[in-house]
Design an enzyme around this catalytic site. Structure first.
Site, PDB file in Angstrom:
ATOM      1  N   LYS A 134       0.843  -1.207   0.000  1.00  0.00           N
ATOM      2  CA  LYS A 134       0.000   0.000   0.000  1.00  0.00           C
ATOM      3  C   LYS A 134       0.873   1.250   0.000  1.00  0.00           C
ATOM      4  CE  LYS A 134      -0.868  -0.639   4.909  1.00  0.00           C
ATOM      5  NZ  LYS A 134      -1.477   0.216   5.882  1.00  0.00           N
TER       6      LYS A 134
ATOM      7  N   TYR B 176      12.374  31.450   7.180  1.00  0.00           N
ATOM      8  CA  TYR B 176      11.236  32.186   7.745  1.00  0.00           C
ATOM      9  C   TYR B 176      11.436  32.438   9.226  1.00  0.00           C
ATOM     10  CZ  TYR B 176       8.480  31.433   3.498  1.00  0.00           C
ATOM     11  OH  TYR B 176       8.013  31.455   2.211  1.00  0.00           O
TER      12      TYR B 176
HETATM   13  C1  PLP Z   1      -3.909  -4.419   7.861  1.00  0.00           C
HETATM   14  C2  PLP Z   1      -2.427  -4.296   7.722  1.00  0.00           C
HETATM   15  N1  PLP Z   1      -1.705  -5.408   7.539  1.00  0.00           N
HETATM   16  C3  PLP Z   1      -0.369  -5.358   7.418  1.00  0.00           C
HETATM   17  C4  PLP Z   1       0.322  -4.165   7.456  1.00  0.00           C
HETATM   18  C5  PLP Z   1       1.817  -4.160   7.325  1.00  0.00           C
HETATM   19  O1  PLP Z   1       2.403  -3.708   8.513  1.00  0.00           O
HETATM   20  P1  PLP Z   1       3.992  -3.691   8.687  1.00  0.00           P
HETATM   21  O2  PLP Z   1       4.504  -2.675   7.703  1.00  0.00           O
HETATM   22  O3  PLP Z   1       4.194  -3.275  10.078  1.00  0.00           O
HETATM   23  O4  PLP Z   1       4.493  -5.043   8.349  1.00  0.00           O
HETATM   24  C6  PLP Z   1      -0.393  -2.989   7.653  1.00  0.00           C
HETATM   25  C7  PLP Z   1       0.334  -1.717   7.696  1.00  0.00           C
HETATM   26  O5  PLP Z   1      -0.009  -0.704   8.171  1.00  0.00           O
HETATM   27  C8  PLP Z   1      -1.806  -3.054   7.791  1.00  0.00           C
HETATM   28  O6  PLP Z   1      -2.539  -1.946   7.982  1.00  0.00           O
END
Ligand code: PLP
Length: 373
Positions: A35, A261
């Site tokens: 993601k 700034y």
């Molecule tokens: C539902 C879910 N699964 C897995 C992961 C992966 O987590 P990590 O990067 O800590 O392995 C995330 C990351 O935010 C998540 O939201």
């Protein structure tokens, strides 16, 4: 041409994949979580590379990410962790994507949409076992899940959950979540008379809770070379992402020269100031004002004054020899000097995840030495 860019070391990703696989329990699938543009590394490029390495499962947050990933991962499974809209069902079906079902209302809406399309939709159920985010609340699972399992147009294939905390000094906390999850799994599998693909662990659980691997582990941050913590020696992961730019101006200034700034910083003595073309609009967090470091000519140069939208100023020290056009490393390595996302995160009071995913996705991602990308 953009003046800052990201370089992803594909060999580091391959190295990390190899190490992670060595720790996988027999029969458990590695499910890279790609993601947010693969945590800033580039969704399509990382997906293609992981697929070429034999990865057969992927997880993303949203439908548009799954659609972008599909063409480069062949027939691999793509699980969407977020809640898709029933109106998007034709896209799910056409591209063979697996949605997560998050509650009974969502289940009924997807079931109705699947019925209207004349399909049986493969889905994973998401259980909230204590995260307090998405999913069927565990305490209601006993009543609700049997009803969902009877919906005619949903084909329940898997069950997922997510740990709120995996802390070695408080193992019961994750233990309780795992127990709730396994109870729900037994309940559903009994009713359905078949096994479900169960997954609850992400990176921390993968390290600290080997019994939580089940059928798959959704690993994000470890793949990108962060998060090993106390396991760093056993699991020498390599950060894969470097972020670079160039010096656009150097000026030698006297003592008491104001910078940025509100002039929040002034030179203590004559020095060389370098300006680089990048700011908070590119993802270099403004809280790094007067805190961050960049690397120029193999040396750490402090960020001085406020980080502004498109430029920051760094102090190169007197007679630095720094020239316009010199390469600047915001994240990565130069000579013997290094600055990585976990260090910047510490300075900002955040986590490496935020540093990596804040880097503007419009900046060019380069994959030096990868002929496939
Ligand atoms: C539902 C879910 N699964 C897995 C992961 C992966 O987590 P990590 O990067 O800590 O392995 C995330 C990351 O935010 C998540 O939201």
């Amino acid at each position: 041409m953009q003046q800052s860019w990201v370089e992803v070391d594909v060999r580091a990703l391959e190295h990390n994949l190899r190490l992670l696989r060595q720790r996988l329990a027999p029969g458990a699938a590695l499910m890279p979580v790609l993601k947010s543009e693969a945590y800033g590394h580039g969704l399509v490029a990382v997906g293609r590379r992981a697929r070429a390495d034999g990865v057969n499962w992927f997880a993303v947050a949203y439908l548009h990410e799954a659609l972008a990933l599909r063409p480069v991962v062949g027939a691999a499974h793509i699980l969407i962790l977020g809640a898709v809209e029933p109106a998007d069902l034709p896209l799910l079906v056409r591209h063979n994507l697996l949605p997560s079902v998050v509650d009974e209302e969502h289940a009924r809406a997807l079931d109705a949409a699947a019925g209207a399309l004349g399909v049986r939709l493969p889905v994973h159920l998401k259980l909230d076992t204590g995260m307090g985010r998405l999913g069927f609340v565990w305490s209601e699972a006993g009543q609700v899940l049997p009803r969902v399992a009877r919906l005619p147009h949903l084909d329940l294939q898997g069950l997922g959950s997510h740990f709120a905390a995996v802390e070695p000094d408080d193992p019961d906390r994750a233990g309780r979540q795992l127990e709730r999850f396994l109870q729900a799994r037994v309940l559903l599998e009994r009713q359905l008379g078949r096994r479900l693909f169960a997954h609850i662990s992400s990176s921390r659980a993968f390290l600290h809770l080997p019994g939580g691997q089940l059928d798959g582990v959704r690993i994000g941050i470890l793949l990108f070379g962060y998060g090993a913590g106390a396991f760093a020696e056993q699991l020498p992961l390599q950060p894969a992402l470097q972020w670079k730019t160039r010096v656009i101006q150097v000026k030698t200034v006297p003592a008491d020269f104001p910078v940025g700034y509100y002039s929040t910083w002034r030179t203590a003595a004559p020095t060389d100031l370098a300006t680089i073309a990048l700011g908070y609009a590119d993802g270099y967090l403004r809280v790094l004002s007067n805190k961050g470091y960049v690397l120029i000519r193999g040396r750490r140069c402090p960020v001085v004054g406020r980080v502004s939208m498109n430029w920051i100023t760094v102090d190169c020290g007197p007679a630095s020899g720094v020239r316009a056009g010199d390469e600047v490393v915001l994240l990565g390595r130069q000579g013997d000097a290094e600055v990585w996302a976990d260090e910047l995160a510490g300075l900002c009071g955040t986590i490496a995840y935020e540093i990596l995913t804040s880097i503007a996705s419009r900046l060019e991602r380069r994959y030096p030495g990868d002929s496939q990308i």
